[in-house]
Design a protein around this motif. Structure first.
Motif, short mmCIF file in Angstrom:
data_model
loop_
_atom_site.label_atom_id
_atom_site.label_comp_id
_atom_site.label_asym_id
_atom_site.label_seq_id
_atom_site.Cartn_x
_atom_site.Cartn_y
_atom_site.Cartn_z
N ALA A 132 0.83 -1.20 0.00
CA ALA A 132 0.00 0.00 0.00
C ALA A 132 0.87 1.26 0.00
N PRO A 133 0.27 2.42 -0.21
CA PRO A 133 1.06 3.65 -0.32
C PRO A 133 1.92 3.96 0.90
N ASP A 134 3.10 4.53 0.63
CA ASP A 134 4.01 4.96 1.68
C ASP A 134 3.62 6.36 2.14
N LEU A 135 2.86 6.45 3.20
CA LEU A 135 2.43 7.73 3.74
C LEU A 135 3.31 8.16 4.90
N GLN A 136 4.50 7.54 4.99
CA GLN A 136 5.47 7.91 6.01
C GLN A 136 6.69 8.61 5.40
N GLY A 137 6.92 8.39 4.12
CA GLY A 137 8.09 8.98 3.47
C GLY A 137 9.35 8.17 3.63
N LEU A 138 9.26 7.02 4.26
CA LEU A 138 10.45 6.19 4.51
C LEU A 138 10.96 5.51 3.26
N TRP A 139 10.08 5.25 2.30
CA TRP A 139 10.46 4.45 1.13
C TRP A 139 10.35 5.21 -0.18
N GLY A 140 10.10 6.49 -0.11
CA GLY A 140 9.98 7.31 -1.31
C GLY A 140 8.78 8.21 -1.32
N GLY A 141 7.76 7.85 -0.50
CA GLY A 141 6.61 8.71 -0.35
C GLY A 141 5.66 8.73 -1.53
N VAL A 142 4.80 9.71 -1.53
CA VAL A 142 3.77 9.86 -2.56
C VAL A 142 3.75 11.32 -3.02
N PRO A 143 3.18 11.61 -4.19
CA PRO A 143 3.14 12.98 -4.68
C PRO A 143 2.33 13.90 -3.76
N GLU A 144 2.71 15.17 -3.74
CA GLU A 144 2.04 16.14 -2.87
C GLU A 144 0.56 16.28 -3.22
N GLY A 145 0.22 16.21 -4.51
CA GLY A 145 -1.18 16.34 -4.89
C GLY A 145 -2.02 15.21 -4.33
N TYR A 146 -1.49 13.99 -4.39
CA TYR A 146 -2.19 12.84 -3.82
C TYR A 146 -2.34 13.02 -2.32
N ARG A 147 -1.27 13.46 -1.68
CA ARG A 147 -1.30 13.68 -0.23
C ARG A 147 -2.44 14.62 0.16
N ALA A 148 -2.49 15.78 -0.49
CA ALA A 148 -3.53 16.77 -0.16
C ALA A 148 -4.92 16.20 -0.43
N ARG A 149 -5.06 15.47 -1.53
CA ARG A 149 -6.37 14.93 -1.91
C ARG A 149 -6.88 13.93 -0.88
N ILE A 150 -6.02 13.02 -0.44
CA ILE A 150 -6.56 11.96 0.42
C ILE A 150 -6.63 12.38 1.89
N ILE A 151 -5.86 13.38 2.31
CA ILE A 151 -6.07 13.92 3.66
C ILE A 151 -7.51 14.41 3.78
N THR A 152 -7.95 15.16 2.80
CA THR A 152 -9.33 15.65 2.80
C THR A 152 -10.32 14.50 2.62
N ALA A 153 -9.98 13.52 1.78
CA ALA A 153 -10.88 12.39 1.57
C ALA A 153 -11.07 11.58 2.86
N ILE A 154 -10.00 11.38 3.62
CA ILE A 154 -10.10 10.63 4.86
C ILE A 154 -10.93 11.40 5.88
N ALA A 155 -10.66 12.70 6.01
CA ALA A 155 -11.45 13.53 6.94
C ALA A 155 -12.92 13.54 6.54
N THR A 156 -13.18 13.61 5.25
CA THR A 156 -14.56 13.61 4.77
C THR A 156 -15.24 12.28 5.06
N SER A 157 -14.51 11.18 4.93
CA SER A 157 -15.05 9.87 5.28
C SER A 157 -15.47 9.84 6.73
#
Length: 461
Positions: free
Chosen positions: A165-190
């Motif tokens: 699953a996605p690396d949301l810790q940044g230890l292994w390369g991380g994820v793009p900033e746009g994805y990060r911003a999108r899913i932070i809001t998606a999780i809060a909205t859930s």
């Protein structure tokens, strides 16, 4: 020294081994007894004014039922987001494994909101991710609190710890900033959706065991499997369920570059097909716990992951044959605290901007701020949110301090601060001291364990 070269040096130990299937001080504490209210006119921690008026939550008659809501939200990256350089978590040092090459199965956040009266209760969400840095968890909790009007103390965000699953810790390369911003809001909205969609519900609970094994050589581990489900008071329809069980999702090895939820996803899909309702899966006391895939002939690791997920699902369904009702009563407690960070690798990598974590240096000492929470539902369930990966001998004493028949440790919930190794097991050579290399420090496990036991001791129930 280049940043990437430095990353390789800093992060080379920060990965789960691909031996598939193995692979501080308290600053604030608040307790809330929500069963009866205090009625004493002082502000306390209650939401009302103590005058006994209906609807203010302080001195009122206790609720006659819970209110429960669920939500499932897709967090799968788009093809464009994958193309930006998107990394899965769990194996190898920084970017060594290589970027994700595709999507085998989708990733989600699943949320269960349990209300107790108009404004009390808790929101429990779990994302398909290796873990979340504290920059993520702070942002999600703050956004969800703003959307719901709840306090951040009532909001729990966890990770399944799938190594596909996605690396949301940044230890292994991380994820793009746009994805990060999108899913932070998606999780809060859930979280907000589940809270807003609550309906009067009864809770039912059961516990059993499932197969797993200890990778540090102990002949015991936490093999407990917990499940709580909610039924609509009006007609008894099943609304959804939450499962907690401990085993590293490492059936898919380090060579896999296809996004996947590992066995957790197969377990959830199996259960949702049978129950026709959403199911959350939390990993438990899994720091030194590996899967035990049933013997058989499998074409590939995905079939092996499905076999283990099906085993967990079958054990869950068997437990649901013997559920018991949960009394309508709730107590919750919470603490913010700090842990010493003596792991120089973490500090150096964070200073290099490679991690999604904030550490601070105070008087020459590395520190990380974190939090934990405790919930009791009725006399039947005691639940804690643990901010990382507790080893067996650190997690079992927390459960042993519980008096309820159904005991839950939600691992990697609130934070994902690496492994929590009890001090009397520290650097004793077990598993070549692998877990110690990915711990913030020797004191983290003892401090967190003792704090949680103290929080539970303040429960008047």
């Amino acid at each position: 020294m280049s940043v990437l070269f430095a990353a390789g040096l800093f992060l080379s130990p920060l990965a789960c081994r691909s031996d598939s299937p193995a692979d501080g001080e308290t600053s604030t504490e608040t307790g809330t007894e929500t069963g009866t209210g205090d009625g004493d006119t002082d502000p306390g921690t209650e939401t009302g004014d103590g005058d006994g008026d209906p609807g203010d939550g302080d001195g009122d008659p206790p609720p006659t039922n819970y209110e429960v809501g669920f939500d499932v939200t897709d967090l799968t990256p788009t093809e464009a987001e994958l193309a930006e350089g998107f990394y899965l978590g769990g194996y190898g040092f920084y970017t060594e494994r290589g970027a994700a090459e595709g999507i085998h199965d989708q990733v989600y956040v699943r949320t269960m909101a349990i209300g107790y009266g108009p404004a009390d209760g808790g929101i429990f969400a779990v994302a398909d991710a290796i873990g979340m840095g504290n920059q993520w968890t702070r942002a999600i909790r703050a956004e969800a609190a703003a959307m719901t009007g709840l306090s951040e103390e009532q909001i729990i965000i966890g990770s399944t710890h799938s190594h596909g699953a996605p690396d949301l810790q940044g230890l292994w390369g991380g994820v793009p900033e746009g994805y990060r911003a999108r899913i932070i809001t998606a999780i809060a909205t859930s979280m907000a959706t589940a809270w807003n969609d609550r309906v009067p519900a009864d809770l039912e609970v059961a516990s059993t065991t499932a197969d797993n094994r200890n990778r540090r050589g102990w002949d015991f581990t936490d093999d407990g499997l917990f499940v709580v489900q909610a039924r609509n008071v009006d007609g008894g329809a099943l609304l959804g369920a939450m499962v907690a069980f401990a085993a590293h999702p490492v059936v898919l090895g380090s060579s896999n570059l296809q996004m996947s939820r590992d066995y957790c996803g197969y377990a959830v899909d199996n259960l949702e097909a049978q129950l026709e309702a959403p199911v959350l899966f939390f990993n438990g006391v899994q720091g030194d716990v590996s899967p035990q895939v049933p013997d058989g002939m499998y074409a590939d690791d995905f079939e092996r992951a499905q076999a283990y997920g099906d085993h967990v699902a079958a054990r869950t369904m068997l437990a649901l044959d013997a559920v018991e009702p949960v009394g309508v009563d709730m107590f919750r407690n919470y603490a913010d605290f700090e842990l010493d960070v003596t792991n120089e690798t973490f500090l150096l990598a964070a200073q290099a901007g490679l991690l999604d974590y904030d550490f601070v240096i105070r008087d020459g000492v590395g520190l990380v701020a974190t939090q934990t929470a405790y919930f009791r539902f009725g006399d039947e369930i005691q639940l804690v949110a643990f901010p990382g990966e507790s080893l067996t001998r650190n997690g079992l004493p927390i459960k042993e301090a519980m008096t309820a028949p159904h005991q839950v440790v939600l691992g990697l919930s609130g934070d994902a601060l690496g492994y929590f190794v009890p001090s009397d097991e520290w650097n004793t050579g077990l598993n070549d001291n692998y877990e110690e290399s990915i711990s913030v420090g020797m004191d983290a496990a003892d401090v967190t364990r003792d704090l949680l036991i103290e929080l539970m001791s303040q429960d008047p129930g």
